[in-house]
Design an enzyme around this catalytic site. Structure first.
Site, short mmCIF file in Angstrom:
data_model
loop_
_atom_site.label_atom_id
_atom_site.label_comp_id
_atom_site.label_asym_id
_atom_site.label_seq_id
_atom_site.Cartn_x
_atom_site.Cartn_y
_atom_site.Cartn_z
N LYS A 203 -8.75 -3.98 -18.82
CA LYS A 203 -7.88 -3.48 -19.87
C LYS A 203 -8.36 -3.95 -21.25
CE LYS A 203 -3.66 -3.77 -17.04
NZ LYS A 203 -3.22 -2.38 -17.09
N GLU B 148 -4.24 -0.42 -9.42
CA GLU B 148 -4.19 -1.32 -8.27
C GLU B 148 -2.81 -1.38 -7.62
OE1 GLU B 148 -1.80 -3.36 -10.86
OE2 GLU B 148 -3.71 -2.42 -11.36
N ASP C 92 3.84 -7.36 -14.78
CA ASP C 92 3.40 -6.41 -13.77
C ASP C 92 3.89 -6.81 -12.37
OD1 ASP C 92 2.20 -3.93 -13.50
OD2 ASP C 92 0.27 -4.76 -12.89
N LYS D 265 6.12 -4.04 -5.94
CA LYS D 265 4.79 -4.42 -6.41
C LYS D 265 4.92 -5.69 -7.25
CE LYS D 265 1.66 -3.16 -10.20
NZ LYS D 265 1.45 -2.21 -11.31
N ASP E 216 -7.92 -0.50 -12.14
CA ASP E 216 -6.67 -0.76 -12.85
C ASP E 216 -5.52 0.09 -12.30
OD1 ASP E 216 -5.06 -2.04 -14.69
OD2 ASP E 216 -5.47 -0.60 -16.30
N ASP F 46 -2.30 -8.84 -14.36
CA ASP F 46 -3.17 -7.67 -14.20
C ASP F 46 -4.12 -7.53 -15.38
OD1 ASP F 46 -4.35 -5.32 -13.43
OD2 ASP F 46 -2.65 -4.06 -14.01
N ARG G 233 -0.64 0.86 -6.74
CA ARG G 233 -0.44 1.80 -5.63
C ARG G 233 -1.25 1.39 -4.39
NH1 ARG G 233 -2.58 6.42 -9.51
NH2 ARG G 233 -1.67 4.88 -10.92
#
Length: 472
Positions: free
Chosen positions: A245, A317, A256, A233, A315, A238, A319
């Site tokens: 967030k 995201e 991230d 990933k 959030d 993010d 997965r």
């Protein structure tokens, strides 16, 4: 930086000798009774007149002890301007690889945007007994390759979102492929749309910087042999998207992308080590932003393999993009096994803190190999469960699956989500949310990106034993 291996701890000009001390033998180093030196791991005692540093390794040292001690020694010596270092490993030659890794990992600092730079190591020498010199040199050079791959990845991982975004990350991957002789395919937003990569497109839809799927291939094994797939990933920044967030500490979200960066580093190591396996590295990269075209809670997203996902929280995201990448590894690359790495859940920190990454797997043989690689590299993994109840938590009333199951068992429900896209392919998931970066300076490592997982993946691939479809 010059790396050398020779016999005997003789002193060369301007070189500082480092000795490893145990509590039982500390008197040989610190003979005066008033010397406050316990020889516990990573304790230090410097003799300026002898230009000698003693670093503690405790009573029962293992490879990770020496890795950390070597790093502690290098950081200590660099602070006082000593950049030519010789490790006396005459009693510890079997740990030559760990010593080199620790020293080189500690030498790295991210200073790309600093006016004044820290002096790097000029030379590193490891002294071992003559009869062990060839073996120690071979293992030490392997450590140099692995540490180099980790530091390469850390340097990309530490860069901010205005420097590293999906397209520029793809360019980094192209440069790596050219340098290492890897094959590369990059799918841009047009090709992603044509290929129906709904997860990547949804997550990246709010950003002015469109997503990319990056595929690197090392063809070290026989033609036609199914590759090991390393999936990462890489959310280059993010914000959380529409489910935004809190502002506090959002700058940390540059990390991230660490799962994808780990795959980059692992592919660099695999190429340099000339591993005789077919390996494919797949990086799902997007920027998660709240733009006018951003995806929303309540949306239904169709992943690459046709499965429908109900979006509960934008959030969650990571997965969603991994669903596409795992499906691609299974359907297009016909992977022998899939291992994904991701900074996936905050719940991972609640469960394990910064001490270890969580490991989930559908294949016992794959899990055993990963745990063995973890033990050897000192990058801790802790096995986590995949109970059927976690799958129940993410069942959707309007689609096959929803992208979050609430706060309870958050890391486990995230793993259960990814499992659905691996289907019968042996699969493992490593949640590196709290091991991918260090918020504070460590005795043996600078703050920032750690490159966690790269050495595990290289070790796994090099010693690969293919599990059957039942995971045995």
């Amino acid at each position: 930086m010059k790396l050398a291996f020779d016999t005997g701890p003789h002193v060369k000009q301007n070189e500082t000798i480092v000795v490893f001390a145990t509590p039982a033998r500390r008197e040989a180093v610190a003979s005066s009774p008033e010397a406050e030196f316990s020889a516990k791991p990573n304790t230090t005692l410097f003799f300026r007149d002898k230009n000698l540093l003693a670093v503690g390794i405790g009573d029962s040292p293992v490879a990770q002890t020496f890795r950390s001690a070597a790093g502690t020694a290098v950081k200590f010596l660099k602070k006082i301007g000593r950049t030519a270092v010789a490790f006396d490993a005459t009693r510890h030659a079997k740990f030559a690889q760990a010593i080199v890794e620790g020293a080189l990992l500690a030498d790295y600092r991210f200073e790309q945007f600093k006016t004044q730079k820290t002096a790097a190591l000029e030379s590193l020498r490891v002294a071992v007994p003559g009869q062990l010199l060839l073996k120690a040199r071979r293992e030490g050079l392997r450590g140099q390759v692995l540490a180099g791959a980790v530091n390469y990845a850390r340097n990309i991982g530490n860069q901010p979102g205005n420097f590293i975004y999906p397209a520029s990350l793809a360019e980094e991957a192209r440069n790596l492929a050219e340098a290492k002789g890897l094959d590369i395919t990059v799918l841009d937003e047009i090709e992603l749309a044509a290929g129906k990569f709904g997860g990547l497109l949804a997550v990246g839809s709010g950003s002015a910087r469109p997503p990319r799927l990056i595929v690197l291939e090392h063809r070290g094994g026989p033609a036609g042999h199914a590759p090991v797939a390393l999936v990462g990933k890489a959310i280059t920044f993010d914000t959380g998207g529409v489910s935004i967030k809190p502002a506090a500490n959002m700058e940390e979200m540059i990390f991230d992308k660490s799962g994808g960066i780990a795959v980059l580093g692992a592919m660099a190591a695999v190429a340099d080590l000339k591993i005789k396996r077919n390996v494919v590295g797949i990086i799902a990269s997007a920027e998660n932003m709240p733009g006018p075209s951003a995806y929303r809670p309540g949306d239904i997203v169709t992943a690459y393999d046709g499965k429908h996902i109900e979006i509960i929280n934008t959030d969650a995201e990571g997965r969603v993009v991994l669903a596409d990448a795992i499906g691609y590894a299974r359907k297009v690359k016909n992977a022998a096994a899939i291992i994904d790495l991701a900074t996936l859940t905050g719940a991972m920190g609640v469960a394990l803190g910064e001490a270890a990454a969580g490991l989930w797997s559908t294949a016992d043989a794959l899990k055993r190999q990963l745990l063995a690689a973890s033990e050897k590299t000192g990058e801790r993994l802790w096995p986590m469960p995949l109970y059927p109840e976690y799958e129940d938590q993410i069942k959707s009333e309007v689609a096959l699956i929803k992208n979050t199951g609430g706060r309870l068992a958050g890391s486990c429900t995230a793993a259960a989500f990814l499992k659905a896209f691996a289907e019968q392919t042996p699969w493992a998931h490593i949640d590196i949310a709290f091991t991918a970066s260090a918020e504070k300076e460590r005795p043996d490592l600078a703050r920032g990106a750690t490159g966690f997982g790269i050495r595990i993946l290289a070790e796994l691939v090099e010693n690969w034993r293919e599990p059957d479809r039942k995971g045995k």
